[in-house]
Design a protein around this motif. Sequence first.
Motif, PDB file in Angstrom:
ATOM      1  N   ALA A 279       0.739  -1.254   0.170  1.00 17.45           N
ATOM      2  CA  ALA A 279      -0.105   0.118   0.134  1.00 17.45           C
ATOM      3  C   ALA A 279       0.752   1.195   0.111  1.00 17.45           C
ATOM      4  N   ARG A 280       2.108   1.072   0.516  1.00 18.13           N
ATOM      5  CA  ARG A 280       2.906   2.480   0.472  1.00 18.13           C
ATOM      6  C   ARG A 280       3.300   2.778  -0.827  1.00 18.13           C
TER       7      ARG A 280
ATOM      8  N   PRO B  11       5.821   9.008  -6.692  1.00 22.66           N
ATOM      9  CA  PRO B  11       5.496   9.940  -7.501  1.00 22.66           C
ATOM     10  C   PRO B  11       4.767   9.506  -8.822  1.00 22.66           C
ATOM     11  N   GLY B  12       3.795   9.821  -9.304  1.00 26.14           N
ATOM     12  CA  GLY B  12       3.136   9.300 -10.638  1.00 26.14           C
ATOM     13  C   GLY B  12       1.841   8.401 -10.451  1.00 26.14           C
ATOM     14  N   VAL B  13       1.866   7.699  -9.138  1.00 28.07           N
ATOM     15  CA  VAL B  13       0.823   6.702  -9.007  1.00 28.07           C
ATOM     16  C   VAL B  13      -0.142   7.303  -8.707  1.00 28.07           C
TER      17      VAL B  13
ATOM     18  N   SER C 253      -3.764  -2.526  -8.326  1.00 32.56           N
ATOM     19  CA  SER C 253      -4.024  -1.738  -9.397  1.00 32.56           C
ATOM     20  C   SER C 253      -3.569  -0.366  -9.399  1.00 32.56           C
ATOM     21  N   MET C 254      -3.312   0.279 -10.362  1.00 34.37           N
ATOM     22  CA  MET C 254      -2.890   1.682 -10.484  1.00 34.37           C
ATOM     23  C   MET C 254      -2.794   2.342 -11.723  1.00 34.37           C
ATOM     24  N   GLU C 255      -2.700   3.467 -11.808  1.00 33.48           N
ATOM     25  CA  GLU C 255      -2.949   4.010 -13.308  1.00 33.48           C
ATOM     26  C   GLU C 255      -1.417   5.433 -13.086  1.00 33.48           C
TER      27      GLU C 255
ATOM     28  N   TYR D 226       8.128   5.318 -12.139  1.00 32.91           N
ATOM     29  CA  TYR D 226       7.624   4.511 -11.133  1.00 32.91           C
ATOM     30  C   TYR D 226       8.536   3.103 -10.931  1.00 32.91           C
ATOM     31  N   ASN D 227       8.566   2.721 -12.324  1.00 32.52           N
ATOM     32  CA  ASN D 227       9.304   1.059 -12.259  1.00 32.52           C
ATOM     33  C   ASN D 227      10.777   1.504 -11.781  1.00 32.52           C
ATOM     34  N   GLU D 228      11.370   2.548 -12.094  1.00 33.34           N
ATOM     35  CA  GLU D 228      12.830   2.949 -11.654  1.00 33.34           C
ATOM     36  C   GLU D 228      13.073   3.500 -10.171  1.00 33.34           C
ATOM     37  N   HIS D 229      11.919   3.896  -9.533  1.00 33.27           N
ATOM     38  CA  HIS D 229      12.034   4.626  -8.564  1.00 33.27           C
ATOM     39  C   HIS D 229      12.638   3.747  -7.436  1.00 33.27           C
ATOM     40  N   PRO D 230      13.512   4.271  -6.441  1.00 29.74           N
ATOM     41  CA  PRO D 230      14.245   3.585  -5.448  1.00 29.74           C
ATOM     42  C   PRO D 230      13.107   2.783  -4.633  1.00 29.74           C
TER      43      PRO D 230
END
Length: 100
Positions: free
Chosen positions: A31-32, A37-39, A59-61, A71-75
């Motif tokens: 959930a966190r 950012p961007g989620v 699920s997220m957009e 998002y995929n690259e966020h630490p």
Amino acid sequence: MLAPRIRHTVAFALAHGEGSQEERDFLAAAARLTEIPGVEAFEVLREVSPKNGFRFGLSMEFADQAAYDGYNEHPAHVAFVQERWLPEVSDFLEVDYTAV
């Protein structure tokens, strides 16, 4: 949902016992991900159909491909995958959609 938005979904099963503290801890950690950012439109979901073995879903957009890539690259996402997802998820199916 209008293009170029992306809806990222994943159905999954956990290695933890149903209703266990480990299960609750994993879902709380998942959930966190909404803090990245961007989620947008983030949901943690429980499967109600007996038609498959997946018990949960996320699920997220994202506004566009750049937001999804961020998002995929966020630490925080990378850490979640390495520290929680890989050791605790026993099976999953990821499906990413955009409107046609």
